[in-house]
Design a protein around this motif. Structure first.
Motif, PDB file in Angstrom:
ATOM      1  N   HIS A  48       0.812  -1.206   0.000  1.00 18.44           N
ATOM      2  CA  HIS A  48       0.000   0.000   0.000  1.00 18.44           C
ATOM      3  C   HIS A  48       0.851   1.263   0.000  1.00 18.44           C
ATOM      4  CE1 HIS A  48       0.960  -0.473   4.294  1.00 18.44           C
ATOM      5  NE2 HIS A  48       0.714   0.825   4.435  1.00 18.44           N
ATOM      6  N   ARG A  49       0.210   2.382  -0.307  1.00 11.70           N
ATOM      7  CA  ARG A  49       0.809   3.709  -0.176  1.00 11.70           C
ATOM      8  C   ARG A  49      -0.086   4.523   0.749  1.00 11.70           C
ATOM      9  NH1 ARG A  49       0.837   5.149  -5.185  1.00 11.70           N
ATOM     10  NH2 ARG A  49       3.032   4.638  -5.606  1.00 11.70           N
TER      11      ARG A  49
ATOM     12  N   LEU B 142      -1.278  -1.120  -3.611  1.00 13.02           N
ATOM     13  CA  LEU B 142      -0.253  -1.180  -4.629  1.00 13.02           C
ATOM     14  C   LEU B 142      -0.166  -2.586  -5.194  1.00 13.02           C
ATOM     15  CD1 LEU B 142       2.612   0.900  -2.962  1.00 13.02           C
ATOM     16  CD2 LEU B 142       1.041   1.643  -4.758  1.00 13.02           C
TER      17      LEU B 142
ATOM     18  N   ARG C 120       5.808  -2.522  -0.635  1.00 13.20           N
ATOM     19  CA  ARG C 120       5.507  -3.345  -1.803  1.00 13.20           C
ATOM     20  C   ARG C 120       5.958  -4.779  -1.561  1.00 13.20           C
ATOM     21  NH1 ARG C 120       4.451  -0.547  -6.658  1.00 13.20           N
ATOM     22  NH2 ARG C 120       4.654   1.731  -6.480  1.00 13.20           N
TER      23      ARG C 120
ATOM     24  N   THR D 209      10.252  -1.084   1.115  1.00 10.63           N
ATOM     25  CA  THR D 209       9.540   0.035   1.702  1.00 10.63           C
ATOM     26  C   THR D 209      10.255   1.324   1.345  1.00 10.63           C
ATOM     27  OG1 THR D 209      10.764   0.131   3.803  1.00 10.63           O
ATOM     28  CG2 THR D 209       8.881  -1.383   3.693  1.00 10.63           C
ATOM     29  N   ARG D 210       9.479   2.404   1.293  1.00 13.22           N
ATOM     30  CA  ARG D 210      10.054   3.742   1.164  1.00 13.22           C
ATOM     31  C   ARG D 210       9.262   4.674   2.066  1.00 13.22           C
ATOM     32  NH1 ARG D 210      11.371   7.460  -4.183  1.00 13.22           N
ATOM     33  NH2 ARG D 210      12.705   8.963  -3.069  1.00 13.22           N
ATOM     34  N   GLN D 211       9.969   5.441   2.869  1.00 12.63           N
ATOM     35  CA  GLN D 211       9.344   6.310   3.847  1.00 12.63           C
ATOM     36  C   GLN D 211       9.942   7.711   3.707  1.00 12.63           C
ATOM     37  OE1 GLN D 211       9.350   4.125   7.770  1.00 12.63           O
ATOM     38  NE2 GLN D 211      10.617   2.768   6.539  1.00 12.63           N
TER      39      GLN D 211
ATOM     40  N   SER E  31      14.775   3.982   2.414  1.00  7.87           N
ATOM     41  CA  SER E  31      14.329   2.861   1.599  1.00  7.87           C
ATOM     42  C   SER E  31      14.939   1.566   2.114  1.00  7.87           C
ATOM     43  CB  SER E  31      14.745   3.055   0.132  1.00  7.87           C
ATOM     44  OG  SER E  31      14.150   4.205  -0.419  1.00  7.87           O
TER      45      SER E  31
ATOM     46  N   GLU F  96       5.335   3.783   1.749  1.00 10.94           N
ATOM     47  CA  GLU F  96       4.964   2.765   0.768  1.00 10.94           C
ATOM     48  C   GLU F  96       5.569   1.429   1.174  1.00 10.94           C
ATOM     49  OE1 GLU F  96       5.082   5.674  -3.204  1.00 10.94           O
ATOM     50  OE2 GLU F  96       6.349   3.882  -3.074  1.00 10.94           O
TER      51      GLU F  96
ATOM     52  N   LEU G 264       4.929  10.190   3.849  1.00 12.15           N
ATOM     53  CA  LEU G 264       4.458   9.253   2.828  1.00 12.15           C
ATOM     54  C   LEU G 264       5.163   7.925   3.043  1.00 12.15           C
ATOM     55  CD1 LEU G 264       2.675   8.977   0.252  1.00 12.15           C
ATOM     56  CD2 LEU G 264       4.749   9.435  -1.076  1.00 12.15           C
TER      57      LEU G 264
END
Length: 288
Positions: A52-53, A284, A81, A89-91, A112, A79, A77
């Motif tokens: 999800h995002r 996502l 995946r 992940t990316r934050q 990330s 994410e 934000l």
């Protein structure tokens, strides 16, 4: 999700499972590369995690009377995946802080990771900014050997290798384990946690779990429909002699749903406390 270490130098690192960020106009680093890995055996419960995002609005909850912060606001934000053999992940987080002298500091982080689904490997990159300038970069890879601990090999800020203590757990594995514990009616988890948001190795963590709660009757977002939840509070402690483990370096409270999505956060940085409220949420696709 994770956040940590705000405002020693007014720079930010997140940690457990939510957030870090890049200020507007800054160039974000490329997401951490996925290592070549054999097929991992997923941790039990991993299949329930939702790719999800999520976008969060951050607002000031309160300040400490003798602290320096008088105003704070920001955005986050996050994410996650499903990369088949692991989670990526990316934050990203931006935060604007005003002190008692009226000075304003804009901070941000971009973080990330790739974490194997067996909870044994983590690849991470973090860039922190203040006033639009890069203040720190951290990157490297960690590998665990079951409950025996493990090793982290840093590439930045300098090449070095550190030992991770026995029982160390990685971020996504921590989320999955705490949700399973809450569902089983357990109340507390004490483990060293490593997420790559600093170059000091693992931090001790204590997670207090609330009772498992039935799904919301009328959730705001489709991804939260039919999802039970639990509130938890996570405290982080530095692993040094002064950490006498009574005063955490950072605390965060969250409401986590069974699919790994958090809709509410309260982040305690000592001088001030921030609220995080979920504003947008979308699924996502799998990257397999």
């Amino acid at each position: 999700m994770r956040l940590r270490d705000l405002l020693g130098t007014t720079a930010m690192a997140a940690a457990l499972v939510l957030g870090l960020a890049t200020p507007s106009g800054a160039q974000a680093p490329a997401p951490a590369a996925t290592p070549n890995a054999t097929q991992a055996t997923p941790i039990e419960g991993a299949q329930a995690m939702a790719a999800h995002r999520a976008a969060y609005r951050l607002s000031l909850n309160s300040t400490r009377p003798d602290g320096q912060v008088v105003q704070a606001q920001g955005a986050m934000l996050f994410e996650v995946r499903d990369a088949c053999d692991g989670w990526t992940t990316r934050q990203r987080l931006t935060l604007n802080v005003v002190d008692k002298a009226g000075d304003t500091v804009d901070t941000g982080s971009d973080y990330s990771t790739w974490e194997s689904k067996d909870g044994k490997r983590l690849r991470f990159t973090l860039t922190q900014m203040a006033q639009g300038a890069v203040t720190q970069r951290v990157s490297g890879e960690a590998e665990l050997d079951g409950d025996k601990g493990g090793t982290v090999r840093y590439e930045q800020p300098e090449v070095q290798e550190m030992t991770l203590p026995p029982g160390t757990i990685l971020p996504m594995a921590h989320t999955i384990r705490t949700l399973a514990m809450a569902k089983a009616g357990q109340k507390m988890l004490n483990v060293p946690l490593f997420d790559g948001t600093n170059d000091d190795g693992a931090q001790d963590s204590t997670t207090i779990l609330s009772p498992w709660t039935p799904p919301l009757a009328d959730p705001r977002f489709p991804l939260l429909a039919d999802q039970a939840s639990a509130r938890m509070r996570i405290a982080f402690f530095d692993r040094d002699a002064s950490a006498g483990a009574s005063t955490p370096s950072y605390e965060v409270g969250l409401r986590y749903f069974a699919n790994g999505i958090a809709d509410e956060m309260k982040m305690d940085f000592g001088d001030f406390i921030m609220n995080g409220q979920l504003e947008k949420l979308e699924p996502l696709p799998h990257d397999c």
